[in-house]
Design an enzyme around this catalytic site. Structure first.
Site, mmCIF file in Angstrom:
data_model
loop_
_atom_site.group_PDB
_atom_site.id
_atom_site.type_symbol
_atom_site.label_atom_id
_atom_site.label_comp_id
_atom_site.label_asym_id
_atom_site.label_seq_id
_atom_site.Cartn_x
_atom_site.Cartn_y
_atom_site.Cartn_z
ATOM 1 N N SER A 14 0.852 -1.191 0.000
ATOM 2 C CA SER A 14 0.000 0.000 0.000
ATOM 3 C C SER A 14 0.888 1.240 0.000
ATOM 4 C CB SER A 14 -0.919 -0.012 1.221
ATOM 5 O OG SER A 14 -0.131 -0.023 2.381
ATOM 6 N N LYS A 64 -1.568 5.131 -5.477
ATOM 7 C CA LYS A 64 -2.781 4.823 -6.238
ATOM 8 C C LYS A 64 -3.631 6.075 -6.391
ATOM 9 C CE LYS A 64 -4.434 1.510 -4.005
ATOM 10 N NZ LYS A 64 -5.469 1.432 -3.003
ATOM 11 N N GLY A 65 -3.645 6.869 -5.319
ATOM 12 C CA GLY A 65 -4.432 8.105 -5.329
ATOM 13 C C GLY A 65 -3.933 9.086 -6.380
ATOM 14 N N GLU A 96 -11.375 4.347 -6.814
ATOM 15 C CA GLU A 96 -10.105 3.886 -6.240
ATOM 16 C C GLU A 96 -10.409 2.961 -5.066
ATOM 17 O OE1 GLU A 96 -7.506 7.016 -4.803
ATOM 18 O OE2 GLU A 96 -6.261 5.545 -3.766
ATOM 19 N N LYS A 125 12.200 -6.433 -10.026
ATOM 20 C CA LYS A 125 11.535 -7.736 -10.056
ATOM 21 C C LYS A 125 10.040 -7.588 -10.340
ATOM 22 C CE LYS A 125 13.840 -10.888 -9.286
ATOM 23 N NZ LYS A 125 14.696 -11.571 -10.301
ATOM 24 N N LYS A 130 7.863 -10.348 -10.331
ATOM 25 C CA LYS A 130 7.068 -11.463 -9.801
ATOM 26 C C LYS A 130 5.970 -11.030 -8.820
ATOM 27 C CE LYS A 130 7.794 -15.191 -10.987
ATOM 28 N NZ LYS A 130 8.871 -16.042 -10.489
ATOM 29 N N CYS A 155 -6.562 27.521 11.883
ATOM 30 C CA CYS A 155 -7.472 26.899 12.844
ATOM 31 C C CYS A 155 -6.861 26.896 14.245
ATOM 32 C CB CYS A 155 -7.856 25.495 12.379
ATOM 33 S SG CYS A 155 -9.412 24.970 13.091
ATOM 34 N N MET A 190 -4.631 29.746 14.601
ATOM 35 C CA MET A 190 -5.296 31.036 14.858
ATOM 36 C C MET A 190 -5.722 31.128 16.329
ATOM 37 S SD MET A 190 -8.710 31.921 15.424
ATOM 38 C CE MET A 190 -9.885 33.211 15.077
ATOM 39 N N GLU A 196 -10.232 24.181 25.528
ATOM 40 C CA GLU A 196 -9.885 22.824 25.087
ATOM 41 C C GLU A 196 -8.753 22.265 25.942
ATOM 42 O OE1 GLU A 196 -8.931 22.540 20.891
ATOM 43 O OE2 GLU A 196 -8.190 20.489 21.072
ATOM 44 N N HIS A 239 -9.717 26.485 7.170
ATOM 45 C CA HIS A 239 -8.557 25.862 6.519
ATOM 46 C C HIS A 239 -8.507 26.247 5.044
ATOM 47 C CE1 HIS A 239 -7.502 23.069 9.817
ATOM 48 N NE2 HIS A 239 -8.800 23.067 10.057
ATOM 49 N N GLU A 286 -6.214 25.925 2.981
ATOM 50 C CA GLU A 286 -5.453 24.953 2.173
ATOM 51 C C GLU A 286 -6.341 23.959 1.441
ATOM 52 O OE1 GLU A 286 -5.017 25.555 5.355
ATOM 53 O OE2 GLU A 286 -5.387 23.761 6.562
HETATM 54 N N1 GLN Z 1 -8.704 21.887 18.335
HETATM 55 C C1 GLN Z 1 -9.293 23.062 17.793
HETATM 56 C C2 GLN Z 1 -10.799 23.002 17.788
HETATM 57 O O1 GLN Z 1 -11.391 21.965 17.915
HETATM 58 C C3 GLN Z 1 -8.755 23.365 16.411
HETATM 59 C C4 GLN Z 1 -9.104 22.332 15.398
HETATM 60 C C5 GLN Z 1 -8.259 22.408 14.151
HETATM 61 O O2 GLN Z 1 -7.185 22.986 14.144
HETATM 62 N N2 GLN Z 1 -8.740 21.833 13.076
HETATM 63 O O3 GLN Z 1 -11.457 24.002 17.659
#
Ligand code: GLN
Length: 541
Positions: free
Chosen positions: A15, A19-20, A143, A189, A191, A388, A391, A412, A517, A519
């Site tokens: 794996s 493949k992705g 996939e 190889k 095989k 996230c 921040m 948290e 996020h 990204e």
């Molecule tokens: N732990 C944080 C929250 O739950 C940030 C989560 C994260 O960075 N995706 O709010």
């Protein structure tokens, strides 16, 4: 109207061989040829989604627009295709069983005994078909997670066989398998691949195309052997060697005409062929010499190199996209926040870097090291991007060291903090008390209003943006006024103004933290504006 076509992509030997990326690249090639495609990832675990699996185990949890916590391969699909995928593009054994069992409880099988075949396989096929609906796909690429021969994914292979049986001519099979070069032999190889194809054959599946993954290109001798022993034509054995960037793979595969070959098997004709954008991108990457050093500071770095890439794959890719767009290469440095304790170490670690990224995360491990890092970035005017958790911890740092709120924290980590500058919303709290963890965070795309005159506004050049979230905690409005008075700029909020979505600092080359996020929405052909803006600051021009 012609029928929908299906391409199953299975893996063999080991794996994690890409493949992705093969699936993403083939999808991009078919898309460039004018077809509407929809890639689907099937994972064999019993989890309903990837949200409850620990990052070291699974890698990044990729979040779709509609708020599903999926496998990181969906991120690759989106980046290669420039498409927004949805819950229909991600199937797990858990989802399939849950549906079958709930139908059984509702007497929807009319008293029949409910069996793996056909009931489970029918449900798999129903979901695969569903994946084509929203995108009105002509070709669905599926996939299959894991490798052939595993007990756990056999029902998905069965489903593919049954789909082919019922739709002859509409289904093609591609097998992506690994050819090792053992050091002691110094020779590639074939095989193991022959054996994995035998395994496929034993399930009634014959691959139409074999994609050989290897460190170096496969020579004709190996191709001939694979063709002979695996019962595929010589020209249908494709070499997919390691390359410097995953975005080169579409070109590598296209050079061997994989698209035409698979279309022919499916009785389709290509309308146009246009990988010009990809070629331009690769030419650009090849021409770049200058590098900028960017530190990614997190905590999931202790268990081997490949995992670290997996956990932060979207952040890494977004940084690369933005760097190329700015005419530089991103030289990424991994910094384990747990190793910090003293200011001295931090100074040394970051003396050479051009920018610092603190990505998303959870829990207490490494948190104080991250907070110290953020302080360093703020005080030393290093470009900083907090994502996230990044921040939230930037808010904590500012509250403690500028706002005068000693002991400020996110609840948290510290439920009894005197200054809960990041806290949980009541509805989220209820979920946690009820142990309703799965799929219940603030997830998916939400609109955000940007404040004119801010760095964030200038980066996006728009009033309202839509970005993807995955978190339970939020900026506590009780401290908003005080922190703003102390210089913190809130540059983006929810449409009603109640949720703080972006913070930034003035008099700094780039200091931005986002509750979302960004990204997840970056692609090589369309880099994300906030990342681009960050990269420009790192580049210092
Ligand atoms: N732990 C944080 C929250 O739950 C940030 C989560 C994260 O960075 N995706 O709010």
């Amino acid at each position: 109207m012609s029928s929908t076509k299906y391409i199953f992509i299975s893996g063999g030997v080991i794996s994690g061989i890409g493949k992705g990326i093969t699936t993403s690249s083939l999808s991009a090639i078919l898309q460039a040829k004018g077809f509407r495609v929809s890639p689907v990832k099937i994972d064999m675990y019993l989890n309903i989604d990837a949200g409850t699996i620990r990052p070291q185990e699974h890698g990044e949890v990729f979040v779709t627009e509609d708020g599903i916590e999926t496998d990181l391969d969906l991120g690759h699909y989106e980046r290669f295709l420039g498409l927004n995928l949805s819950k229909n593009n991600y199937i797990t054994t858990g989802q399939v069983y849950q549906k079958v069992i709930s139908k059984e409880r509702a007497f929807e099988y009319d008293g029949e005994d409910v069996e793996a075949i056909p009931h489970v396989t029918d449900e798999i096929i129903r979901r695969i078909k569903l994946a084509g609906k929203e995108l009105d796909a002509e070709i669905i690429l599926i996939e299959l997670g894991g490798t052939v021969g595993e007990y756990q994914n056999s029902l998905f292979f069965e489903a593919s066989r049954i789909l082919q049986l019922n739709n002859p001519g509409d289904v093609a099979n591609i097998h992506v398998a690994y050819l090792p070069i053992p050091k002691s032999l110094g020779e590639m190889k074939s095989k193991p691949v022959q054996q994995s194809v035998k395994s496929l054959n034993s399930m009634g599946i014959q691959p139409d195309i074999l994609v050989g993954r290897s460190e170096i290109p496969m020579d004709n001798k190996r191709k001939e052997r694979l063709a002979l022993f695996c019962n595929v034509r010589f020209e249908d054995v494709i070499s997919n060697p390691d390359v410097d960037t995953i975005y080169r793979v579409p070109l590598v595969l296209d050079r061997q005409n994989i698209g035409e070959k698979i279309l022919q098997k499916l009785g389709l004709k290509s309308e146009k062929k246009d990988l010009t954008e990809w070629k331009k991108l690769i030419d650009k990457i090849d021409s770049i010499k200058r590098k900028v050093k960017i530190a990614i500071v997190g905590k999931y770095f202790s268990t081997g190199d490949y995992q670290l890439e997996d956990v932060y794959v979207s952040v890494i890719e977004a940084l690369k996209h933005a760097a190329w767009d700015s005419g530089v290469k991103a030289d990424l440095i991994w910094v384990d926040s747990e190793k910090f304790g003293k200011g001295k170490d931090i100074k040394e670690s970051f003396a050479e870097v051009d920018g610092i990224v603190v990505p998303g995360g959870f829990g207490v491990r490494g948190v104080e090291g991250i907070i110290d890092t953020i302080r360093f970035a703020r005080e030393n005017k290093k470009p900083f991007l907090g994502l996230c958790y990044g921040m939230q911890l930037a808010t904590v740092e500012y509250s403690r060291n500028v706002g005068g709120l000693e002991g400020a924290h996110t609840t948290e980590i510290d439920k009894k903090t005197p200054y809960p500058v990041i806290h949980i919303m009541p509805e989220q709290e209820k979920l946690l008390v009820g142990k309703e963890y799965g799929g219940t965070m603030r997830l998916g795309s939400f609109p955000c209003r940007l404040i004119k005159g801010t760095l964030s506004y200038d980066s996006y050049g728009e009033n309202t943006i839509h970005e993807r979230h995955r978190h339970r905690y939020e900026f506590n409005n009780k401290y908003r006024e005080l922190l703003e008075k102390k210089g913190l700029i809130i540059s983006g909020t929810s449409l009603n103004g109640k949720l703080v979505e972006i913070i930034e600092l003035p008099n700094h080359p780039f200091f931005v933290g986002t509750q979302f996020h960004p990204e997840f929405k970056s692609s090589p052909l369309k880099p994300h504006p906030l990342y681009t803006s960050f990269l420009r600051a790192c580049k210092k021009d």
